[in-house]
Design a protein around this motif. Structure first.
Motif, mmCIF file in Angstrom:
data_model
loop_
_atom_site.group_PDB
_atom_site.id
_atom_site.type_symbol
_atom_site.label_atom_id
_atom_site.label_comp_id
_atom_site.label_asym_id
_atom_site.label_seq_id
_atom_site.Cartn_x
_atom_site.Cartn_y
_atom_site.Cartn_z
ATOM 1 N N TYR A 87 40.484 47.443 38.047
ATOM 2 C CA TYR A 87 40.405 47.095 36.655
ATOM 3 C C TYR A 87 41.584 46.516 35.900
ATOM 4 N N VAL A 88 41.455 46.503 34.640
ATOM 5 C CA VAL A 88 42.342 45.698 33.844
ATOM 6 C C VAL A 88 42.810 46.235 32.521
ATOM 7 N N ILE A 89 42.798 47.519 32.293
ATOM 8 C CA ILE A 89 43.502 47.959 31.089
ATOM 9 C C ILE A 89 44.962 47.642 31.332
ATOM 10 N N ASP A 90 45.368 47.691 32.583
ATOM 11 C CA ASP A 90 46.673 47.165 32.984
ATOM 12 C C ASP A 90 46.559 45.645 32.881
ATOM 13 N N THR A 91 47.234 45.070 31.884
ATOM 14 C CA THR A 91 47.069 43.642 31.620
ATOM 15 C C THR A 91 47.570 42.769 32.759
ATOM 16 N N ARG A 92 48.325 43.347 33.696
ATOM 17 C CA ARG A 92 48.761 42.563 34.853
ATOM 18 C C ARG A 92 47.584 42.167 35.729
ATOM 19 N N LEU A 93 46.456 42.864 35.585
ATOM 20 C CA LEU A 93 45.285 42.562 36.382
ATOM 21 C C LEU A 93 44.310 41.632 35.667
ATOM 22 N N ARG A 94 44.709 41.144 34.503
ATOM 23 C CA ARG A 94 43.890 40.148 33.823
ATOM 24 C C ARG A 94 44.323 38.752 34.261
ATOM 25 N N TRP A 95 43.427 37.832 34.147
ATOM 26 C CA TRP A 95 43.666 36.497 34.666
ATOM 27 C C TRP A 95 44.649 35.713 33.801
ATOM 28 N N THR A 96 45.617 35.120 34.440
ATOM 29 C CA THR A 96 46.629 34.332 33.764
ATOM 30 C C THR A 96 45.974 33.217 32.962
ATOM 31 N N ALA A 97 46.422 33.081 31.717
ATOM 32 C CA ALA A 97 45.906 32.045 30.818
ATOM 33 C C ALA A 97 44.387 32.157 30.635
ATOM 34 N N SER A 98 43.849 33.371 30.812
ATOM 35 C CA SER A 98 42.419 33.634 30.644
ATOM 36 C C SER A 98 41.556 32.739 31.528
ATOM 37 N N THR A 99 42.106 32.317 32.668
ATOM 38 C CA THR A 99 41.436 31.319 33.496
ATOM 39 C C THR A 99 41.196 31.836 34.913
ATOM 40 N N ILE A 100 39.969 31.707 35.379
ATOM 41 C CA ILE A 100 39.631 32.010 36.769
ATOM 42 C C ILE A 100 39.443 30.693 37.519
ATOM 43 N N PRO A 101 40.409 30.309 38.349
ATOM 44 C CA PRO A 101 40.204 29.131 39.183
ATOM 45 C C PRO A 101 39.358 29.527 40.394
ATOM 46 N N TYR A 102 38.498 28.630 40.824
ATOM 47 C CA TYR A 102 37.665 28.958 41.980
ATOM 48 C C TYR A 102 37.606 27.779 42.946
ATOM 49 N N THR A 103 37.319 28.121 44.182
ATOM 50 C CA THR A 103 37.105 27.137 45.227
ATOM 51 C C THR A 103 35.958 27.613 46.096
ATOM 52 N N PHE A 104 35.461 26.774 46.970
ATOM 53 C CA PHE A 104 34.330 27.120 47.826
ATOM 54 C C PHE A 104 34.743 27.150 49.289
ATOM 55 N N ALA A 105 34.216 28.123 50.028
ATOM 56 C CA ALA A 105 34.290 28.053 51.478
ATOM 57 C C ALA A 105 33.437 26.876 51.929
ATOM 58 N N SER A 106 33.749 26.341 53.088
ATOM 59 C CA SER A 106 33.121 25.092 53.525
ATOM 60 C C SER A 106 31.618 25.210 53.751
ATOM 61 N N ASN A 107 31.123 26.437 54.015
ATOM 62 C CA ASN A 107 29.705 26.576 54.358
ATOM 63 C C ASN A 107 28.816 26.926 53.167
ATOM 64 N N VAL A 108 29.344 26.881 51.950
ATOM 65 C CA VAL A 108 28.535 27.228 50.781
ATOM 66 C C VAL A 108 27.545 26.093 50.492
ATOM 67 N N PRO A 109 26.240 26.376 50.465
ATOM 68 C CA PRO A 109 25.246 25.328 50.230
ATOM 69 C C PRO A 109 25.385 24.701 48.844
ATOM 70 N N GLN A 110 24.910 23.472 48.730
ATOM 71 C CA GLN A 110 25.019 22.762 47.465
ATOM 72 C C GLN A 110 24.276 23.472 46.344
ATOM 73 N N ALA A 111 23.140 24.080 46.664
ATOM 74 C CA ALA A 111 22.371 24.776 45.624
ATOM 75 C C ALA A 111 23.189 25.883 44.979
ATOM 76 N N ILE A 112 23.943 26.630 45.791
ATOM 77 C CA ILE A 112 24.782 27.699 45.244
ATOM 78 C C ILE A 112 25.966 27.105 44.493
ATOM 79 N N ARG A 113 26.541 26.020 45.000
ATOM 80 C CA ARG A 113 27.630 25.351 44.279
ATOM 81 C C ARG A 113 27.171 24.928 42.885
ATOM 82 N N ASP A 114 25.959 24.423 42.803
ATOM 83 C CA ASP A 114 25.440 23.994 41.505
ATOM 84 C C ASP A 114 25.270 25.184 40.563
#
Length: 275
Positions: A87-114
């Motif tokens: 969790y995150v009452i400890d602010t160190r566990l909150r996302w920097t700049a309120s931003t969650i960057p994401y990427t995909f593993a190579s086998n993720v189908p297009q439908a899920i990417r969408d």
């Protein structure tokens, strides 16, 4: 209507009984998240250590290569045995700049990417949090694909690469729910004041699932209890009432919606990630 914001947790004791022997396939049942799982799942003990040093014994369920708490919170990737924090009452566990960057593993189908792109756009347009494709950020989420039934996420920003794992059954609403965990929200019905609002009907919950309905010690609830939270379990388990509102006027069908964040979900996220 409030999701609890638990105190910072970390996974300490893991896999105390970690037999990986195959099991007979038991009769399938419908889980609280709508998934189909074994009636007698592979379970393993773990200990959550709260920020104040308090320990809470929990039982994780093994599915699709992960040790899961409450059906969809990743405690560990069993392929690497890397613990996920919580969790995150400890602010160190909150996302920097309120931003969650994401990427995909190579086998993720297009439908899920969408669906992920749609969920990211919804979160970014309705809360202070931003979910967007990763560029060079060192802390980020990798979206992985599993051929099972798991829609699951870690809790809060745990540092480096962490995982959201998705299956074909994971709807856009389910993905918004999982990003709620990634932002730092537990399930609504585990907040410490929940017994003032609902009764857990333990006799209607299989023994192997009862630990998933425990109150999370060290957590907090913000605002009124939220029956409409996207972070709430459905009222029923395998067709039987499992979460009964103490107020008889509450429509049980309000619990477990996966359409989008409720107004209080949004307020909670914005509290955690102020502009």
């Amino acid at each position: 209507m409030r999701s609890r914001l638990p105190a910072a947790l970390s996974l300490s004791v893991l896999l105390a009984a970690c037999s990986t022997a195959p099991q007979d396939t038991p009769e399938a049942v419908t889980t609280p998240g709508g998934t189909v799982a074994a009636a007698a799942p592979d379970t393993r003990p773990a200990t959550l250590i709260l920020e104040d040093g308090t320990r809470q014994q929990v039982t994780g369920m093994v599915r699709d290569g992960y040790l899961l708490l409450e059906d969809d919170i990743i405690l560990a990737d069993l392929n690497s045995l890397t613990p996920q924090g919580t969790y995150v009452i400890d602010t160190r566990l909150r996302w920097t700049a309120s931003t969650i960057p994401y990427t995909f593993a190579s086998n993720v189908p297009q439908a899920i990417r969408d669906r992920v792109a749609q969920a990211a756009a919804t979160i970014s347009s309705t809360t202070n949090a931003v979910v967007k494709p990763r560029t060079t950020q060192s802390n980020y989420v990798q979206i992985t694909y599993n051929t099972g039934t798991s829609c699951a996420s870690g809790l809060g920003m745990t540092g480096g690469r962490q995982t959201i794992t998705l299956a074909d059954r994971c709807t856009t609403g389910s993905i918004i729910h999982e990003f709620g965990h990634t932002l730092g929200l537990f399930h609504e019905q585990t907040r410490p004041d929940r017994d003032q609002y609902v009764q857990i009907l333990w006799n209607n919950i299989p023994a192997d699932w009862q630990s998933q309905y425990q109150i999370r010690s060290g957590s907090k609830g913000y605002g009124a209890y939220d029956f409409d939270s996207i972070m709430h379990y459905p009222a029923t388990f395998d067709g039987k009432l499992a979460i009964k509102p103490l107020d008889a006027s509450i429509d049980i069908n309000r619990m477990g919606q996966r359409n989008g964040y409720s107004p209080t979900d949004k307020a909670n996220i914005n509290f955690m990630y102020p502009r």
